[in-house]
Design an enzyme around this catalytic site. Structure first.
Site, short mmCIF file in Angstrom:
data_model
loop_
_atom_site.label_atom_id
_atom_site.label_comp_id
_atom_site.label_asym_id
_atom_site.label_seq_id
_atom_site.Cartn_x
_atom_site.Cartn_y
_atom_site.Cartn_z
N TYR A 121 0.84 -1.20 0.00
CA TYR A 121 0.00 0.00 0.00
C TYR A 121 0.87 1.25 0.00
O TYR A 121 0.64 2.19 -0.78
CB TYR A 121 -0.91 0.00 1.22
CG TYR A 121 -1.81 1.21 1.32
CD1 TYR A 121 -2.89 1.37 0.44
CD2 TYR A 121 -1.60 2.20 2.27
CE1 TYR A 121 -3.72 2.48 0.51
CE2 TYR A 121 -2.42 3.31 2.35
CZ TYR A 121 -3.48 3.45 1.48
OH TYR A 121 -4.30 4.55 1.55
N LYS B 1 1.06 4.35 -2.81
CA LYS B 1 0.83 5.75 -2.46
C LYS B 1 2.08 6.60 -2.73
O LYS B 1 1.97 7.78 -3.07
CB LYS B 1 0.41 5.85 -0.99
CG LYS B 1 -0.92 5.16 -0.68
CD LYS B 1 -2.11 5.95 -1.21
CE LYS B 1 -2.73 5.42 -2.46
NZ LYS B 1 -3.89 6.21 -2.92
N THR C 238 -13.15 5.38 6.41
CA THR C 238 -13.84 4.99 5.18
C THR C 238 -13.93 3.47 5.16
O THR C 238 -13.42 2.79 6.06
CB THR C 238 -13.07 5.47 3.93
OG1 THR C 238 -11.86 4.69 3.79
CG2 THR C 238 -12.70 6.94 4.03
#
Length: 302
Positions: free
Chosen positions: A170, A174, A207
């Site tokens: 991840y 990013k 989220t």
């Protein structure tokens, strides 16, 4: 930026402007689309899941009955889907918001054989931006994460075959977002184009990424963290909304929350990790991305 706290109430009138927001069915993307609709923008919401996309669109229309909304299928993990979306989209785009993403799932490969996080978070948006570039009139906003600061690009193992960590993969994706945003800025400047390439991160925002991606211990840890630490998705969307709409945003500007550790708060200019500003790494990633996606930009090499 001013020293006052910037909120959605300060978004200028967006009537007559078109925004494409990827991953707009939930979380940051939904809140971005919702805020833009409130200011009169034409918003193209993209969603991988058609049912969830329709539900998101309907929810915004209940709140803003006169909103100009469209829904389009787009799976950033599938380059065929990216090409289909770009081919079917009509008219110019004022702002492209590269928001969609996946976060820390177990290792899996996409239809084209890429690691899922690198494919969705970086390659899909790289291809989409390249395919739409001639039609984007104002800005490209790329959404990254504070975790880009622990990222590197494993050029010799982009699929994670030799070793896979959900968190590291991840962070790599990013980190790639930052390299891409800054390299796009360099290249459009060299081409003399008025396009602005800017980027933003949401801090720690609650989220569905935290619940839909991680498994096992990571999932268990993120549930209490969301409750105790995270800010709302509505608050987390502010930096990317600022990047997308505020007057005076310049190419290469980076926005994140103004609170402690950039975890929460209101938009401010922030700085990326120094390694993400390296032009040589960015140029190498760009070349690899063009090769992997088959999408080549008509921009000068800086």
């Amino acid at each position: 930026m001013t020293k006052t706290r910037w909120t959605v109430e300060q978004i200028p009138d967006q009537e007559g402007r078109t925004f494409v927001v990827t991953g707009a069915n939930s979380g940051l993307g939904f809140e971005t689309a919702r805020a833009l609709a409130a200011r009169g923008a034409r918003v193209v919401l993209t969603a991988r899941n058609a049912e969830r996309g329709r539900a998101a669109l309907a929810k915004i229309r209940v709140e803003y009955p006169n909103s100009d909304l469209e829904l389009a299928p787009l799976d950033l993990a599938d380059l065929d889907s990216v090409r289909a979306f770009a081919g079917e989209l009509t008219g110019p785009v004022d702002v492209l918001v590269n928001n969609a993403g996946v976060m820390m799932p177990p290792r899996s490969l996409t239809k084209q054989g890429f690691e899922s996080q690198f494919a969705t978070n970086h390659l899909g948006h790289f291809a989409l931006t390249g395919l739409l570039l001639e039609r984007v009139r104002d800005r490209v906003v790329t959404v990254t994460s504070g975790l880009h600061k622990r990222g590197t690009i494993q050029f010799d193992d982009l699929t994670g075959e030799r070793g896979y960590s959900p968190v590291d993969a991840y962070a790599q994706s990013k980190f790639a977002n930052v390299l891409f945003a800054l390299e796009l800025d360099r290249r459009v400047r060299a081409a003399g184009l008025p396009l602005v390439s800017t980027y933003a991160h949401p801090g720690y925002s609650a989220t569905n990424l935290q619940s839909s991606g991680p498994t096992g211990l990571l999932n268990l840890l993120m549930k209490p963290a969301n409750l105790l630490v995270a800010q709302s998705a509505e608050q987390g969307a502010l930096p990317q909304l600022y990047a997308a709409t505020a007057p005076g945003v310049r190419g290469g500007d980076f926005f994140g929350p103004d609170g402690l550790g950039e975890m929460r708060g209101y938009p401010k200019l922030v700085q990326p990790v120094h390694s993400a500003t390296d032009p040589e790494t960015a140029a190498r990633l760009w070349a690899v991305s063009e090769e992997l996606t088959g999408v080549r930009y008509d921009l000068p090499v800086v």
